[in-house]
Design an enzyme around this catalytic site. Structure first.
Site, PDB file in Angstrom:
ATOM      1  N   GLU A 172      18.479 -58.912 -22.458  1.00  0.00           N
ATOM      2  CA  GLU A 172      19.322 -58.676 -20.632  1.00  0.00           C
ATOM      3  C   GLU A 172      18.860 -57.733 -20.326  1.00  0.00           C
ATOM      4  O   GLU A 172      19.002 -56.840 -20.483  1.00  0.00           O
ATOM      5  CB  GLU A 172      20.365 -59.199 -20.878  1.00  0.00           C
ATOM      6  CG  GLU A 172      21.661 -58.998 -19.465  1.00  0.00           C
ATOM      7  CD  GLU A 172      22.610 -58.923 -19.863  1.00  0.00           C
ATOM      8  OE1 GLU A 172      23.273 -59.278 -18.688  1.00  0.00           O
ATOM      9  OE2 GLU A 172      23.287 -59.396 -20.561  1.00  0.00           O
TER      10      GLU A 172
ATOM     11  N   CYS B  79      25.869 -53.912 -14.557  1.00  0.00           N
ATOM     12  CA  CYS B  79      24.253 -54.469 -13.798  1.00  0.00           C
ATOM     13  C   CYS B  79      24.354 -55.697 -13.092  1.00  0.00           C
ATOM     14  O   CYS B  79      22.701 -55.610 -12.548  1.00  0.00           O
ATOM     15  CB  CYS B  79      24.611 -55.763 -15.334  1.00  0.00           C
ATOM     16  SG  CYS B  79      24.773 -55.438 -17.570  1.00  0.00           S
TER      17      CYS B  79
END
Length: 276
Positions: free
Chosen positions: A200, A234
């Site tokens: 990710e 993020c």
């Protein structure tokens, strides 16, 4: 870990006595992971304290993060049970998983990646980010306390980058779980082209503000997205696209500047701190 011999000992443990985790019935693994959720809950205050002192997490941000780690434990415990009930198929766990989490969510992401691999029957070597070593250690200690064998879950900190490269590129590693930069994922793949990599990675996140928007609410949302979690989430907004008249709106500009300027930056032990 400062030498190749020490790293080799870690691999030997994971693929030796640690492999007993792979043969443990899924229901037994689930039982241990549910207990892990309970221990993480009991250690909430400790996890919040170390996240504040090590990574500057404010209490309002670390509390839901610990809850997320607890939820991961119970969720993956239930998922583990399903692996033993696949009709006409036998699940074969990965031989060894290496987990390399980031520092910006120092409890939830390391916990989620580790618990997922353990639920799937794989022994784990976790290398926390250098900036969040203690957070990772407290989380792992909770899992050990819950009954995850130390041979099946090993915590390592690398003495130098070369040893870190050897950790992820070793052929005995069946899977690497990475949360971090895209460049790091590219580096890992360059070290071993056949590496099964679950990554990710980072990206650019935009907020689009149109003339029909509530400008006060838009400014509030932009500020929270860009500067919540000290701007290290993020999904933090790194770009605001202003459509039409909003691009020249002095009101929106002033709201944005005033809101950002009023954020209180300080140490997390001060309850009024908004950015650690």
């Amino acid at each position: 870990i400062n030498t190749e011999a020490e790293l080799e000992a870690v691999f030997a443990t994971a693929t030796g006595s640690g492999s007993s985790w792979r043969t443990m019935p899924a229901a037994k693994r689930a039982e241990i992971l549910h207990r892990a959720g309970e221990v993480l809950e009991a250690r909430r205050a400790q996890l919040m304290e170390v996240a504040a002192s090590e990574t500057g997490k404010t209490l309002d941000q670390s509390d839901p993060e610990v809850t997320e780690a607890i939820d991961f434990a119970h969720y993956y415990a239930e998922q583990a049970k399903k692996l033993g009930r696949i009709s006409g198929a036998e699940f074969v766990p990965a031989g060894l998983t290496v987990v390399t989490p980031p520092w910006n969510f120092p409890v939830a992401i390391p916990a989620g990646s580790t618990l997922a691999a353990l639920a799937a029957g794989s022994p784990v070597i976790i290398k926390p980010a250098a900036q969040a070593r203690r957070c990772g250690a407290v989380m792992v200690e909770a899992l050990w306390e819950a009954g995850v064998p130390r041979d099946a879950l090993q915590l390592v900190n690398m003495g130098d980058r070369t040893l870190g490269s050897k950790l992820v590129s070793d052929p005995r590693v069946d899977r690497v779980i990475l949360t971090g930069g895209y460049e790091t994922a590219e580096l890992f793949r360059s070290l071993r082209h056949d590496l099964p990599l679950l990554a990710e990675t980072s990206g650019k996140n935009a907020i689009i503000v149109t003339p029909s928007a509530d400008l006060d609410l838009a400014a509030k949302d932009v500020i929270y997205s860009a500067f919540g979690h000290a701007g290290q989430k993020c999904s933090a907004a790194s770009l605001v696209v202003l459509v039409g008249s909003v691009a020249t709106s002095q009101r929106f500009r002033n709201q944005l500047i005033d809101g950002v300027s009023s954020l209180k930056v300080g140490y997390p032990q001060d309850a009024t701190t908004q950015m650690g």
